[in-house]
Scaffold this active site. Structure first.
Site, PDB file in Angstrom:
ATOM      1  N   TYR A 147       0.868  -1.189   0.000  1.00 14.73           N
ATOM      2  CA  TYR A 147       0.000   0.000   0.000  1.00 14.73           C
ATOM      3  C   TYR A 147       0.905   1.239   0.000  1.00 14.73           C
ATOM      4  CZ  TYR A 147      -4.271   2.602   1.314  1.00 14.73           C
ATOM      5  OH  TYR A 147      -5.353   3.451   1.350  1.00 14.73           O
ATOM      6  N   LYS A 193      -2.043   5.046  -3.194  1.00 18.55           N
ATOM      7  CA  LYS A 193      -2.975   6.054  -2.685  1.00 18.55           C
ATOM      8  C   LYS A 193      -2.716   7.342  -3.460  1.00 18.55           C
ATOM      9  CE  LYS A 193      -5.500   5.985  -0.107  1.00 18.55           C
ATOM     10  NZ  LYS A 193      -6.935   5.805  -0.150  1.00 18.55           N
ATOM     11  N   ASP A 221      -6.008   4.691  -6.043  1.00 19.05           N
ATOM     12  CA  ASP A 221      -7.162   5.073  -5.206  1.00 19.05           C
ATOM     13  C   ASP A 221      -7.068   6.546  -4.817  1.00 19.05           C
ATOM     14  OD1 ASP A 221      -9.155   5.387  -3.331  1.00 19.05           O
ATOM     15  OD2 ASP A 221      -8.180   4.174  -1.783  1.00 19.05           O
ATOM     16  N   ASN A 223      -9.452   8.358  -3.651  1.00 12.88           N
ATOM     17  CA  ASN A 223     -10.489   8.694  -2.655  1.00 12.88           C
ATOM     18  C   ASN A 223     -11.486   9.731  -3.157  1.00 12.88           C
ATOM     19  OD1 ASN A 223      -8.142   7.903  -0.265  1.00 12.88           O
ATOM     20  ND2 ASN A 223     -10.216   7.113  -0.069  1.00 12.88           N
ATOM     21  N   ASN A 269     -14.449   1.742  -1.179  1.00 13.66           N
ATOM     22  CA  ASN A 269     -14.750   1.703   0.249  1.00 13.66           C
ATOM     23  C   ASN A 269     -15.384   3.029   0.657  1.00 13.66           C
ATOM     24  OD1 ASN A 269     -11.589   2.326  -0.078  1.00 13.66           O
ATOM     25  ND2 ASN A 269     -12.404   3.606   1.564  1.00 13.66           N
ATOM     26  N   HIS A 320     -10.588  -3.321   2.723  1.00 10.35           N
ATOM     27  CA  HIS A 320     -10.071  -1.969   2.959  1.00 10.35           C
ATOM     28  C   HIS A 320      -9.315  -1.927   4.288  1.00 10.35           C
ATOM     29  CE1 HIS A 320     -11.049   1.749   5.342  1.00 10.35           C
ATOM     30  NE2 HIS A 320     -10.544   2.338   4.276  1.00 10.35           N
ATOM     31  N   ASN A 322      -7.582   0.963   7.383  1.00  9.85           N
ATOM     32  CA  ASN A 322      -7.089   2.236   7.930  1.00  9.85           C
ATOM     33  C   ASN A 322      -5.871   1.879   8.795  1.00  9.85           C
ATOM     34  OD1 ASN A 322     -10.421   3.393   8.126  1.00  9.85           O
ATOM     35  ND2 ASN A 322      -8.824   4.489   7.052  1.00  9.85           N
ATOM     36  N   HIS A 349      -2.454  -1.146   6.112  1.00 11.00           N
ATOM     37  CA  HIS A 349      -1.504  -0.072   6.433  1.00 11.00           C
ATOM     38  C   HIS A 349      -0.367  -0.593   7.310  1.00 11.00           C
ATOM     39  CE1 HIS A 349      -4.741   2.589   5.129  1.00 11.00           C
ATOM     40  NE2 HIS A 349      -4.130   3.681   5.522  1.00 11.00           N
TER      41      HIS A 349
HETATM   42  O1  GKR Z   1      -4.895   6.250   5.420  1.00  9.23           O
HETATM   43  O2  GKR Z   1      -4.941   8.066   4.245  1.00  9.23           O
HETATM   44  C1  GKR Z   1      -5.305   6.934   4.480  1.00  9.23           C
HETATM   45  C2  GKR Z   1      -6.297   6.272   3.552  1.00  9.23           C
HETATM   46  O3  GKR Z   1      -6.694   7.192   2.584  1.00  9.23           O
HETATM   47  C3  GKR Z   1      -7.480   5.768   4.327  1.00  9.23           C
HETATM   48  O4  GKR Z   1      -7.979   6.787   5.150  1.00  9.23           O
HETATM   49  C4  GKR Z   1      -8.586   5.245   3.441  1.00  9.23           C
HETATM   50  O5  GKR Z   1      -9.733   4.978   4.213  1.00  9.23           O
HETATM   51  O6  GKR Z   1      -7.161   3.341   2.982  1.00  9.23           O
HETATM   52  C5  GKR Z   1      -8.336   3.932   2.788  1.00  9.23           C
HETATM   53  C6  GKR Z   1      -8.888   3.782   1.400  1.00  9.23           C
HETATM   54  O7  GKR Z   1      -8.641   2.773   0.768  1.00  9.23           O
HETATM   55  O8  GKR Z   1      -9.641   4.642   0.939  1.00  9.23           O
HETATM   56 MG    MG Z   2      -9.965   3.214  -0.828  1.00  8.31          MG
END
Ligand code: GKR
Ligand code: MG
Length: 422
Positions: A147, A193, A221, A223, A269, A320, A322, A349
């Site tokens: 990740y 990400k 991803d 978001n 997610n 998914h 966090n 993570h």
């Molecule tokens: O940890 O910044 C992060 C991720 O963006 C997380 O908050 C997300 O919920 O990992 C997640 C995702 O797949 O969207």
């Molecule tokens: Mg995601």
């Protein structure tokens, strides 16, 4: 098995300066560690968010669980519903990137945290691994993905602990980050990400990863930080490079349009986080892969039901994540091992976390997988010294609810949460 005591311990764990659509991770992530102690002296473990709304509900519920049976999950649900109703509907900060922070998922999140600990205690009492209590093994090991995050070096602020990964703000540094993570853990699939920099630069990072690691499954991803137009532009570039396209654009409607226009498999997610959203998504064919997460879907058994539902509707399933520690990782692993319909490597993570509350330290990830053992329950034990230390860190920590937007404003005072930004 009568419950003798229930303990909820909030902890603060070091987190690096990981960048995302909302802003940047704070230097500490918050988790709650749950212990449910049976009259037989065995202890079931659970782990979930440590943000104030969930933590408050967990704390309110814990004493009412004492005296009940660890096998009575109906009673557990009733206790949580009652306590939540009594607590009223106080407003709290919702971080869209942390679906478990939604007010609407509070009961599911609290239930899940205790459910894992109850099931762990049940399995330990019977003397079997949790996966066997969940119906047996579809697999002995669970694959996770590397990740990757754009990130700042820890030197950006003394509050961040030094981390070996350093800065990653361009494709070359992202490839180096992937190489390090793959060397250390052997991951096969790679997830980036995104939603941080210019989307074309982020697409270039995927192409650079494809060149550096030919044949490995890749995902991106952002978001929901890209408009439909931007998502279509990136789709043109990455169409043949991705195993799936994760939450590029906001809303079920946006995702449905994108899928109609591109035919690409879309994962989420963000727009499917509960049963009602799943029902809507199926009727619109908005997403083709659901990224489950037992922490807010209502526990391990509910997530097994989600897997079956996805299978029935021809949807793929993955997981998914966090920021989390090893109790969550083991719960994810036993769950994923129990589900035959698991189509992809799960997210975690875990490599970003240097702290741990488990005896023996971090759970090993070998060949990209967490391997199950024959130990009872989750198969891991608490290190009480570490737990006490991380609880002390929580007590002095300035953070009580995750807020990546506020954290970014410390560096860029004009920063605002905008969706989509690009
Ligand atoms: O940890 O910044 C992060 C991720 O963006 C997380 O908050 C997300 O919920 O990992 C997640 C995702 O797949 O969207
Ligand atoms: Mg995601």
């Amino acid at each position: 098995m009568k419950i003798k005591a229930v303990r909820v311990t909030p902890i603060a764990i070091k987190d690096p300066a990981l960048l995302n659509a909302a802003g940047v991770h704070e230097p500490f992530g918050l988790r709650s560690i749950i212990e449910v102690e049976g009259a037989n002296g065995l202890i079931g473990l659970g782990e979930t968010y440590g943000d104030a709304p969930v933590l408050n509900l967990l704390t309110q519920c814990k004493d009412s669980l004492v005296g009940g049976s660890a096998f009575d999950l109906q009673r557990l649900l009733r206790v949580i519903q009652k306590q939540n109703a009594q607590a009223g509907t106080a407003k709290h900060i919702e971080m869209e990137l942390a679906p478990g922070s939604k007010s609407s998922s509070l009961v599911s999140s609290a239930y899940s945290a205790f459910e894992v600990a109850f099931l762990d205690l049940q399995a330990r009492t019977i003397g079997i691994p949790l996966v066997d209590l969940l119906g047996g093994r579809a697999r002995d090991k669970v694959a996770y993905s590397a990740y990757l995050f754009y990130k700042w070096d820890a030197s950006v602020d003394p509050e961040y602990a030094p981390d070996a990964y350093g800065e990653a703000v361009n494709p070359t540094q992202i490839v180096a980050q992937a190489q390090r993570m793959i060397d250390l853990y052997g991951f096969e699939s790679i997830k980036l990400k995104a939603g941080v920099f210019d989307p074309m630069e982020e697409a270039d990072a995927i192409l650079a990863l494809q060149a550096a690691f030919p044949g490995r499954p890749l995902r991106i991803d952002p978001n929901s930080n890209w408009s439909l137009v931007t998502s279509l532009k990136v789709a043109d570039i990455l169409r043949d490079s991705l195993e799936y396209y994760e939450d590029p654009t906001p809303t079920l409607e946006g995702m449905a349009k994108l899928h109609r226009a591109t035919g690409m498999p879309l994962a989420t997610n963000m727009v499917v986080t509960n049963w009602e959203e799943l029902r809507q998504s199926v009727s619109m064919n908005a997403v083709q892969i659901v990224l489950s997460d037992h922490h807010y879907w209502g526990g391990l058994r509910a997530t097994q039901a989600l897997a079956k539902t996805c299978e029935s509707f021809g949807l793929g399933l993955s997981m998914h994540s966090n920021s989390h520690l090893g109790i969550s990782l083991m719960a994810m692993t036993h769950l994923a091992a129990s589900v035959s319909h698991l189509s992809y490597a799960c997210d975690t993570h875990y490599p970003w976390q240097s702290d741990e509350v488990l005896l023996g330290g971090k759970v090993p990830i070998v060949g990209g997988c967490v391997h199950l053992t024959d130990k009872p329950g989750l198969g891991v034990e608490l290190d009480y010294e570490q737990l006490a230390k991380l609880h002390e860190d929580f007590k002095v920590c300035r953070i009580r609810t995750r807020n990546d937007v506020l954290q970014m404003q410390r560096f860029k005072p004009d920063w605002q949460q905008v969706k989509p930004r690009f």
